[in-house]
Write a protein that holds these residues in place. Structure first.
Motif, PDB file in Angstrom:
ATOM      1  N   THR A  82      -4.612  30.300  41.413  1.00 24.35           N
ATOM      2  CA  THR A  82      -4.469  28.927  40.915  1.00 24.35           C
ATOM      3  C   THR A  82      -3.709  28.057  41.917  1.00 24.35           C
ATOM      4  OG1 THR A  82      -4.494  29.787  38.659  1.00 24.35           O
ATOM      5  CG2 THR A  82      -3.724  27.533  38.942  1.00 24.35           C
ATOM      6  N   LEU A  83      -2.662  28.615  42.541  1.00 19.73           N
ATOM      7  CA  LEU A  83      -1.900  27.842  43.526  1.00 19.73           C
ATOM      8  C   LEU A  83      -2.773  27.467  44.728  1.00 19.73           C
ATOM      9  CD1 LEU A  83       1.586  29.665  43.590  1.00 19.73           C
ATOM     10  CD2 LEU A  83       0.951  27.592  42.328  1.00 19.73           C
ATOM     11  N   SER A  84      -3.691  28.346  45.113  1.00 21.75           N
ATOM     12  CA  SER A  84      -4.580  28.027  46.235  1.00 21.75           C
ATOM     13  C   SER A  84      -5.510  26.877  45.889  1.00 21.75           C
ATOM     14  CB  SER A  84      -5.431  29.244  46.623  1.00 21.75           C
ATOM     15  OG  SER A  84      -4.596  30.319  46.924  1.00 21.75           O
ATOM     16  N   PHE A  85      -5.987  26.859  44.647  1.00 16.54           N
ATOM     17  CA  PHE A  85      -6.812  25.728  44.190  1.00 16.54           C
ATOM     18  C   PHE A  85      -6.001  24.426  44.288  1.00 16.54           C
ATOM     19  CE2 PHE A  85      -7.624  22.803  40.629  1.00 16.54           C
ATOM     20  CZ  PHE A  85      -8.928  22.421  40.909  1.00 16.54           C
ATOM     21  N   LEU A  86      -4.765  24.459  43.788  1.00 17.64           N
ATOM     22  CA  LEU A  86      -3.946  23.240  43.792  1.00 17.64           C
ATOM     23  C   LEU A  86      -3.636  22.801  45.226  1.00 17.64           C
ATOM     24  CD1 LEU A  86      -1.550  24.142  40.835  1.00 17.64           C
ATOM     25  CD2 LEU A  86      -3.402  22.446  40.810  1.00 17.64           C
ATOM     26  N   ARG A  87      -3.398  23.757  46.107  1.00 15.02           N
ATOM     27  CA  ARG A  87      -3.141  23.436  47.516  1.00 15.02           C
ATOM     28  C   ARG A  87      -4.345  22.707  48.126  1.00 15.02           C
ATOM     29  NH1 ARG A  87      -4.981  25.438  51.992  1.00 15.02           N
ATOM     30  NH2 ARG A  87      -3.804  25.112  53.912  1.00 15.02           N
ATOM     31  N   GLU A  88      -5.536  23.189  47.834  1.00 10.50           N
ATOM     32  CA  GLU A  88      -6.731  22.552  48.383  1.00 10.50           C
ATOM     33  C   GLU A  88      -6.924  21.132  47.853  1.00 10.50           C
ATOM     34  OE1 GLU A  88     -10.295  25.035  48.152  1.00 10.50           O
ATOM     35  OE2 GLU A  88      -8.992  26.683  48.809  1.00 10.50           O
ATOM     36  N   ARG A 145       1.300  20.023  49.657  1.00  7.43           N
ATOM     37  CA  ARG A 145       0.565  21.151  50.262  1.00  7.43           C
ATOM     38  C   ARG A 145       1.536  22.171  50.844  1.00  7.43           C
ATOM     39  NH1 ARG A 145       0.238  22.419  55.006  1.00  7.43           N
ATOM     40  NH2 ARG A 145       0.711  20.354  55.853  1.00  7.43           N
ATOM     41  N   ALA A 146       2.536  21.678  51.584  1.00 12.28           N
ATOM     42  CA  ALA A 146       3.511  22.597  52.190  1.00 12.28           C
ATOM     43  C   ALA A 146       4.287  23.358  51.109  1.00 12.28           C
ATOM     44  CB  ALA A 146       4.464  21.807  53.089  1.00 12.28           C
ATOM     45  N   THR A 147       4.624  22.677  50.013  1.00 13.08           N
ATOM     46  CA  THR A 147       5.343  23.348  48.917  1.00 13.08           C
ATOM     47  C   THR A 147       4.484  24.460  48.322  1.00 13.08           C
ATOM     48  OG1 THR A 147       6.437  21.253  48.435  1.00 13.08           O
ATOM     49  CG2 THR A 147       6.611  22.974  46.763  1.00 13.08           C
ATOM     50  N   TYR A 148       3.197  24.188  48.130  1.00 14.25           N
ATOM     51  CA  TYR A 148       2.318  25.243  47.608  1.00 14.25           C
ATOM     52  C   TYR A 148       2.268  26.427  48.561  1.00 14.25           C
ATOM     53  CZ  TYR A 148       0.913  22.732  43.507  1.00 14.25           C
ATOM     54  OH  TYR A 148       0.946  22.097  42.280  1.00 14.25           O
ATOM     55  N   GLU A 149       2.315  26.161  49.864  1.00 17.57           N
ATOM     56  CA  GLU A 149       2.305  27.274  50.818  1.00 17.57           C
ATOM     57  C   GLU A 149       3.582  28.105  50.682  1.00 17.57           C
ATOM     58  OE1 GLU A 149       1.184  25.431  54.560  1.00 17.57           O
ATOM     59  OE2 GLU A 149      -0.799  24.926  53.729  1.00 17.57           O
ATOM     60  N   GLU A 185      -4.604  19.032  47.279  1.00 16.76           N
ATOM     61  CA  GLU A 185      -3.720  18.131  48.028  1.00 16.76           C
ATOM     62  C   GLU A 185      -4.404  17.686  49.317  1.00 16.76           C
ATOM     63  OE1 GLU A 185      -1.880  17.420  45.949  1.00 16.76           O
ATOM     64  OE2 GLU A 185      -0.793  19.054  45.004  1.00 16.76           O
ATOM     65  N   ILE A 186      -5.166  18.580  49.913  1.00  9.69           N
ATOM     66  CA  ILE A 186      -5.876  18.246  51.153  1.00  9.69           C
ATOM     67  C   ILE A 186      -6.944  17.183  50.878  1.00  9.69           C
ATOM     68  CG2 ILE A 186      -7.368  19.184  52.958  1.00  9.69           C
ATOM     69  CD1 ILE A 186      -5.781  21.875  52.535  1.00  9.69           C
ATOM     70  N   VAL A 187      -7.674  17.347  49.768  1.00  8.74           N
ATOM     71  CA  VAL A 187      -8.696  16.346  49.405  1.00  8.74           C
ATOM     72  C   VAL A 187      -8.030  14.998  49.094  1.00  8.74           C
ATOM     73  CG1 VAL A 187     -10.478  15.737  47.705  1.00  8.74           C
ATOM     74  CG2 VAL A 187     -10.325  18.096  48.570  1.00  8.74           C
ATOM     75  N   HIS A 188      -6.925  15.035  48.371  1.00  9.31           N
ATOM     76  CA  HIS A 188      -6.237  13.777  48.036  1.00  9.31           C
ATOM     77  C   HIS A 188      -5.761  13.065  49.307  1.00  9.31           C
ATOM     78  CE1 HIS A 188      -5.142  15.433  43.762  1.00  9.31           C
ATOM     79  NE2 HIS A 188      -6.431  15.187  43.911  1.00  9.31           N
ATOM     80  N   PHE A 189      -5.221  13.835  50.247  1.00  8.82           N
ATOM     81  CA  PHE A 189      -4.781  13.255  51.520  1.00  8.82           C
ATOM     82  C   PHE A 189      -5.951  12.530  52.194  1.00  8.82           C
ATOM     83  CE2 PHE A 189      -4.391  13.638  56.140  1.00  8.82           C
ATOM     84  CZ  PHE A 189      -3.166  13.017  56.358  1.00  8.82           C
ATOM     85  N   GLN A 190      -7.099  13.178  52.203  1.00  7.37           N
ATOM     86  CA  GLN A 190      -8.308  12.596  52.794  1.00  7.37           C
ATOM     87  C   GLN A 190      -8.689  11.279  52.104  1.00  7.37           C
ATOM     88  OE1 GLN A 190     -10.404  13.788  55.209  1.00  7.37           O
ATOM     89  NE2 GLN A 190     -12.077  12.332  54.871  1.00  7.37           N
ATOM     90  N   ARG A 191      -8.696  11.270  50.784  1.00  9.38           N
ATOM     91  CA  ARG A 191      -9.080  10.059  50.030  1.00  9.38           C
ATOM     92  C   ARG A 191      -8.071   8.931  50.256  1.00  9.38           C
ATOM     93  NH1 ARG A 191     -13.134  11.838  50.582  1.00  9.38           N
ATOM     94  NH2 ARG A 191     -14.125  13.406  49.285  1.00  9.38           N
ATOM     95  N   PHE A 192      -6.798   9.257  50.276  1.00  8.12           N
ATOM     96  CA  PHE A 192      -5.789   8.220  50.541  1.00  8.12           C
ATOM     97  C   PHE A 192      -5.949   7.674  51.956  1.00  8.12           C
ATOM     98  CE2 PHE A 192      -3.028  10.039  46.992  1.00  8.12           C
ATOM     99  CZ  PHE A 192      -3.175   8.929  46.178  1.00  8.12           C
ATOM    100  N   GLY A 193      -6.305   8.551  52.906  1.00  8.38           N
ATOM    101  CA  GLY A 193      -6.524   8.109  54.283  1.00  8.38           C
ATOM    102  C   GLY A 193      -7.689   7.117  54.362  1.00  8.38           C
ATOM    103  N   GLU A 194      -8.768   7.427  53.652  1.00  4.02           N
ATOM    104  CA  GLU A 194      -9.926   6.510  53.636  1.00  4.02           C
ATOM    105  C   GLU A 194      -9.535   5.182  52.981  1.00  4.02           C
ATOM    106  OE1 GLU A 194     -13.009  10.286  53.156  1.00  4.02           O
ATOM    107  OE2 GLU A 194     -12.503   9.048  51.418  1.00  4.02           O
ATOM    108  N   THR A 195      -8.722   5.273  51.945  1.00  4.88           N
ATOM    109  CA  THR A 195      -8.267   4.056  51.256  1.00  4.88           C
ATOM    110  C   THR A 195      -7.409   3.206  52.192  1.00  4.88           C
ATOM    111  OG1 THR A 195      -8.237   5.353  49.220  1.00  4.88           O
ATOM    112  CG2 THR A 195      -7.126   3.218  49.161  1.00  4.88           C
ATOM    113  N   LEU A 196      -6.528   3.856  52.939  1.00  2.00           N
ATOM    114  CA  LEU A 196      -5.676   3.137  53.889  1.00  2.00           C
ATOM    115  C   LEU A 196      -6.536   2.408  54.938  1.00  2.00           C
ATOM    116  CD1 LEU A 196      -2.838   2.494  55.035  1.00  2.00           C
ATOM    117  CD2 LEU A 196      -2.996   4.642  56.328  1.00  2.00           C
TER     118      LEU A 196
END
Ligand SMILES: [Fe+2]
Lengths: 84, 190
Positions: free
Chosen positions: B158-164, B140-144, B166-177
């Motif tokens: 397109t970069l803004s879509f990809l940045r978003e 996410r920081a790299t996309y910024e 990363e935020i969703v993936h972070f959320q899903r990994f957090g729920e998995t953890l």
């Protein structure tokens, strides 16, 4: 693809994105009934869009997930990195 | 097994010819926190995972990352495919061109080639899922950074879509953890 083709691809991308995102959500919320119902509805819509798209532009996926007319249409342009 | 679909996950509309920017995009094509690293990291960590939710999340996010890798390659390609030599000479893309020509290659913005040293596997779900969450934040920081470098409106969309994502993936990994930690504490006490 240009003009109308752009819109068709973008409609397909939009519905597939909703499915993908809901798929990830369901991976960590497998007992969410409402989300499952949304998933079923989106899948039906996707099946229709996919058939319509393929009749216009040829196979969307390889390895038997899409039919092809004769001659083999899978090789046809545009490839994803070539679309406007 | 993977099936290929002949569309990008999200539209790539590049407005300019810009080899310098193409070189910066390659940070996410072959850099440490790029899409290739992400995809290979998650797909590699699946084997020992103790929970089915975790296997599914790694499979599905890993697969999405490969679709993002294709999007980044497409951006880099479109920024240079019609570039005349005078727009390539003297830019950061010059070194890439000397070796690879215009086709993208998995190296970072500085030209350092991709290596599996960018990823890790510990066969410990708490350690690996923390790595994955950190990787999402770093992506996410790299996309910024890339959005700050780019003045191409199409690329930035397109970069803004990809940045978003990363935020969703972070959320899903957090729920998995959370699920993994709950599972492990249950295993300890019963
Ligand atoms: Fe990601």
């Amino acid at each position: 693809m240009n003009g109308q083709g752009d819109n068709d691809v973008e409609r397909l991308q939009a519905i597939q994105f909703s499915i993908l995102d809901l798929n990830l959500y369901l991976d960590t919320h497998p007992a969410d009934k409402k989300a499952m119902m949304d998933f079923d509805a989106l899948m039906k819509q996707f099946e229709m869009e996919k058939r319509n798209f393929e009749s216009k532009y040829g196979p969307l996926a390889n390895y038997g997930y899409s039919p092809s007319q004769y001659p083999w249409q899978w090789i046809n342009a545009p490839w994803p990195w070539e679309m406007r | 097994m993977w099936i290929y679909q002949k569309t990008l996950q999200y539209p790539v509309k590049v407005d300019t010819i810009n080899p310098q920017l193409a070189q910066m995009m390659l940070e996410q094509f072959g850099g440490p926190d790029g899409e290739l690293s992400a995809g290979i990291r998650y797909l590699t960590q699946r084997y020992y995972m103790p929970l089915n939710e975790a296997k599914a999340v790694l499979t599905d996010i890993g697969t999405e990352e490969l679709a993002h890798w294709e999007i980044i390659g497409t951006i880099a390609w479109k920024l240079v495919k019609n570039a005349p030599m005078e727009k390539i000479r003297g830019t950061a893309f010059e070194g890439h061109f000397a070796n690879c020509g215009r086709n993208p290659f998995p190296h970072n913005a500085a030209g350092v080639p991709w290596t599996a040293g960018y990823i890790a596997v510990k066969s410990d779900p708490v350690a690996d899922l923390h790595e994955d969450m950190a990787a999402e934040e770093k992506a996410r920081a790299t996309y910024e950074h890339l959005i700050q470098l780019s003045e191409d409106r199409g690329v930035n969309d397109t970069l803004s879509f990809l940045r978003e994502r990363e935020i969703v993936h972070f959320q899903r990994f957090g729920e998995t953890l959370d699920k993994v930690q709950e599972y492990m504490s249950r295993k300890k006490y019963y």
